[in-house]
Design an enzyme around this catalytic site. Structure first.
Site, PDB file in Angstrom:
ATOM      1  CG  HIS A   1      -9.389  -3.844  -5.487  1.00 24.69           C
ATOM      2  ND1 HIS A   1      -8.797  -2.459  -5.701  1.00 24.69           N
ATOM      3  CD2 HIS A   1      -8.887  -4.666  -5.004  1.00 24.69           C
ATOM      4  CE1 HIS A   1      -7.540  -2.744  -5.354  1.00 24.69           C
ATOM      5  NE2 HIS A   1      -7.417  -4.062  -4.912  1.00 24.69           N
TER       6      HIS A   1
ATOM      7  CE  LYS B   1      -7.644  -3.835  -1.371  1.00 22.14           C
ATOM      8  NZ  LYS B   1      -6.687  -5.092  -1.597  1.00 22.14           N
TER       9      LYS B   1
ATOM     10  CG  ASP C   1     -11.170  -7.015  -3.475  1.00 18.86           C
ATOM     11  OD1 ASP C   1     -10.023  -7.487  -2.913  1.00 18.86           O
ATOM     12  OD2 ASP C   1     -11.489  -7.043  -4.886  1.00 18.86           O
TER      13      ASP C   1
ATOM     14  CG  ASP D   1      -7.252 -10.219 -13.888  1.00 19.45           C
ATOM     15  OD1 ASP D   1      -7.971 -10.384 -12.911  1.00 19.45           O
ATOM     16  OD2 ASP D   1      -6.261  -9.565 -13.925  1.00 19.45           O
TER      17      ASP D   1
ATOM     18  CD  GLU E   1     -10.139 -11.310  -4.992  1.00 19.08           C
ATOM     19  OE1 GLU E   1      -9.692 -10.545  -3.989  1.00 19.08           O
ATOM     20  OE2 GLU E   1     -10.529 -11.293  -6.120  1.00 19.08           O
TER      21      GLU E   1
ATOM     22  CD  GLU F   1      -7.993  -8.759  -0.788  1.00 20.05           C
ATOM     23  OE1 GLU F   1      -7.272  -7.801  -0.408  1.00 20.05           O
ATOM     24  OE2 GLU F   1      -7.699  -9.315  -2.010  1.00 20.05           O
TER      25      GLU F   1
ATOM     26  CG  HIS G   1      -8.194 -10.940  -9.750  1.00 19.54           C
ATOM     27  ND1 HIS G   1      -8.038 -10.073 -10.088  1.00 19.54           N
ATOM     28  CD2 HIS G   1      -8.078 -11.046  -8.227  1.00 19.54           C
ATOM     29  CE1 HIS G   1      -7.509  -9.089  -9.275  1.00 19.54           C
ATOM     30  NE2 HIS G   1      -7.650  -9.583  -7.937  1.00 19.54           N
ATOM     31  NE  ARG G   2      -9.108  -6.945  -7.891  1.00 21.62           N
ATOM     32  CZ  ARG G   2      -8.788  -5.765  -8.299  1.00 21.62           C
ATOM     33  NH1 ARG G   2      -8.951  -4.900  -9.052  1.00 21.62           N
ATOM     34  NH2 ARG G   2      -7.189  -5.683  -7.456  1.00 21.62           N
TER      35      ARG G   2
END
Length: 239
Positions: free
Chosen positions: A48, A110, A35, A230, A33, A108, A6-7
């Protein structure tokens, strides 16, 4: 089940940075992943928050910075002195590194109030046009159906996913209308019956943000295809 960072891998490196991508790769992740947003001069950056305050040494709305201003901000020291001078990356540079590392990337889109979905989608599409970014190694996702509609026209060869918090009653109608391959939802609101229904309809089901091993194992048993985390979980079958 796939375990996606995640990120990047947000518990171990500053989120949405090249350092996070490298760390995820070092740990054996094959998916991350991120943003994306637009700067004032319409450069696509990996970030993000609506403001730069939390993850940099700057202050203000991200959309009010142009790229040259944004590129001078320190996006690592807030996390740890070891990451001092880490920068907010351009999407082009992030994808170039991911390609070299053989990584898959979920992008993603955003969007905050006042943002232009079509403009963001068009700029991302323009970046991809000349690049060596394999469509099969990318996944586009968004909470905004308008964004997915634009991507359907601009980049039809890249898989799309509808992001929701709770799965709505008309989820199948929405996925069909947007030609999505996957549905992303918050794991806390998911039931086993819903997971089985999504799978039975032929769609992938991906859940965010799962940081407990027992929860990851339960979702895997329900047939969830991918989780966003995470942490470097050790879920059996990570790939």
């Amino acid at each position: 089940m796939i375990v996606c960072g995640h990120r990047g891998i947000a518990s171990l490196a500053p989120e949405n940075t090249l350092a996070g991508l490298r760390e995820a790769h070092r740990l054996g992740f094959t998916w991350v992943e991120i943003d994306v947003q637009l700067t004032r001069d319409e450069q696509v950056v990996v970030a993000h928050d609506e403001k730069v305050n939390r993850c940099t040494n700057g202050k203000g709305w991200l959309r009010q910075f142009d790229w040259q201003e944004l590129s001078r901000l320190d996006a690592g020291s807030w996390f740890s002195p070891a990451f001092a001078d880490e920068r907010i990356p351009l999407l082009r540079d992030y994808l170039a590194l991911a390609t070299r590392l053989g990584m898959h990337v979920n992008i993603e889109f955003k969007l905050y109030p006042g943002d232009d979905a079509e403009r963001l989608c068009r700029r991302v599409s323009e970046i991809m046009a000349p690049g060596p970014f394999a469509p099969e190694k990318l996944l586009f996702s968004s909470f905004e159906p308008d964004c997915l509609r634009h991507l359907q026209k601009l980049q039809p060869n890249v898989a799309r996913a509808l992001l929701v918090e709770k799965i709505p009653d008309d989820w199948q109608t929405q996925l069909h209308r947007l030609s999505c391959r996957a549905l992303h939802c918050h794991y806390r609101h998911l039931t086993q019956a819903q997971a089985q229904a999504v799978s039975a309809a032929g769609y992938q089901l991906n859940c965010y943000t799962v940081n407990q091993q027992c929860q990851a194992d339960k979702l895997a048993s329900w047939g969830v295809n991918m989780i966003f985390t995470d942490k470097p979980l050790t879920t059996s079958g990570r790939r």
